[in-house]
Motif scaffolding. Structure first.
Motif, PDB file in Angstrom:
ATOM      1  N   TRP A   5      80.329  70.260  18.413  1.00  0.00           N
ATOM      2  CA  TRP A   5      81.241  71.262  18.981  1.00  0.00           C
ATOM      3  C   TRP A   5      81.999  72.021  17.898  1.00  0.00           C
ATOM      4  O   TRP A   5      82.328  73.193  18.057  1.00  0.00           O
ATOM      5  N   CYS A   6      82.311  71.356  16.795  1.00  0.00           N
ATOM      6  CA  CYS A   6      83.275  71.912  15.835  1.00  0.00           C
ATOM      7  C   CYS A   6      82.713  72.413  14.517  1.00  0.00           C
ATOM      8  O   CYS A   6      83.339  73.258  13.875  1.00  0.00           O
ATOM      9  N   LEU A   7      81.588  71.888  14.075  1.00  0.00           N
ATOM     10  CA  LEU A   7      81.133  72.175  12.712  1.00  0.00           C
ATOM     11  C   LEU A   7      79.704  72.692  12.668  1.00  0.00           C
ATOM     12  O   LEU A   7      78.866  72.276  13.469  1.00  0.00           O
ATOM     13  N   PRO A   8      79.407  73.552  11.698  1.00  0.00           N
ATOM     14  CA  PRO A   8      78.023  74.015  11.535  1.00  0.00           C
ATOM     15  C   PRO A   8      77.138  73.000  10.814  1.00  0.00           C
ATOM     16  O   PRO A   8      75.920  73.098  10.882  1.00  0.00           O
ATOM     17  N   THR A  59      91.226  71.902  20.881  1.00  0.00           N
ATOM     18  CA  THR A  59      92.313  71.636  21.827  1.00  0.00           C
ATOM     19  C   THR A  59      93.354  70.667  21.280  1.00  0.00           C
ATOM     20  O   THR A  59      94.442  70.546  21.846  1.00  0.00           O
ATOM     21  N   HIS A  60      93.041  69.988  20.199  1.00  0.00           N
ATOM     22  CA  HIS A  60      93.944  68.979  19.644  1.00  0.00           C
ATOM     23  C   HIS A  60      94.366  69.272  18.201  1.00  0.00           C
ATOM     24  O   HIS A  60      94.941  68.410  17.539  1.00  0.00           O
ATOM     25  N   ARG A  61      94.119  70.472  17.746  1.00  0.00           N
ATOM     26  CA  ARG A  61      94.494  70.828  16.377  1.00  0.00           C
ATOM     27  C   ARG A  61      95.980  71.148  16.283  1.00  0.00           C
ATOM     28  O   ARG A  61      96.656  71.354  17.275  1.00  0.00           O
ATOM     29  N   ALA A  83      94.244  65.448  11.973  1.00  0.00           N
ATOM     30  CA  ALA A  83      93.358  65.471  10.798  1.00  0.00           C
ATOM     31  C   ALA A  83      94.040  64.798   9.607  1.00  0.00           C
ATOM     32  O   ALA A  83      93.411  64.024   8.876  1.00  0.00           O
ATOM     33  N   THR A  84      95.315  65.066   9.428  1.00  0.00           N
ATOM     34  CA  THR A  84      96.064  64.450   8.327  1.00  0.00           C
ATOM     35  C   THR A  84      96.092  62.936   8.481  1.00  0.00           C
ATOM     36  O   THR A  84      95.847  62.199   7.520  1.00  0.00           O
TER      37      THR A  84
END
Length: 180
Positions: free
Chosen positions: A21-24, A82-84, A89-90
């Motif tokens: 969903w998020c990365l290429p 939706t959760h960024r 991530a940190t």
């Protein structure tokens, strides 16, 4: 509320879906299995109140034991859109880095980031204190260059300073109780 925890084999399908969903840059399932079996302490997930995986960090240790000093590598980090902007991530990165240093005695951790990915570059350079080690021309499949970045651990001898450990623990606990 988001919970940061060590990944299990049962999480791998959702980790792969988050990646898609998020990365290429995508990986076959056997690559996730390999990481989980080789370095289970370095694969962490963020799950929401419904136990749905909303983010992960996939990391490893350098496999060539002749390379000195020992160091880790972040293979992939992803958080659903939706959760960024919630510190997920940190928290995932700090948890994986803590394990690299305390469990494996890593002196530093490296990663690659697309030159065009300004948000990720800001996270790594400003929040997590990574520095550019070099530029790898044409690193990605589409030909884009990557920054080769490194973060040297405070002690670098397999020990984490108490203040850094406290920051990681507080960050993870804050996410667990939903205050962050």
């Amino acid at each position: 509320m988001v919970n940061i925890r060590m990944a299990t084999v049962d999480d791998l399908m959702e980790i792969q879906m988050t990646n898609l969903w998020c990365l290429p840059e995508n990986y076959q399932m056997k690559y996730y299995f390999y990481h989980l079996l080789s370095w289970p302490q370095l694969l962490w997930v963020a799950e929401d109140h419904d136990a749905k995986i909303v983010g992960y960090v996939l990391a490893k240790m350098e496999e060539d034991i002749t390379k000195d000093p020992p160091h880790g590598h972040i293979t992939s980090l992803s958080v659903l859109r939706t959760h960024r902007k919630r510190g997920i991530a940190t928290a995932l990165m700090r948890r994986s880095q803590l394990e690299m240093e305390t469990v494996f005695g890593a002196h530093y951790v490296s990663l690659h980031v697309r030159r065009s990915n300004r948000a990720a570059f800001r996270l790594y350079s400003q929040t997590l204190k990574y520095a550019i080690n070099g530029v790898e021309k044409g690193y990605y499949a589409d030909g884009e260059d990557a920054y080769d970045m490194r973060c040297t651990f405070a002690i670098g001898m397999g020990n984490v300073a108490d203040s850094e450990t406290d920051k990681v623990t507080e960050g993870v606990n804050a996410l667990e109780v939903g205050t962050s």
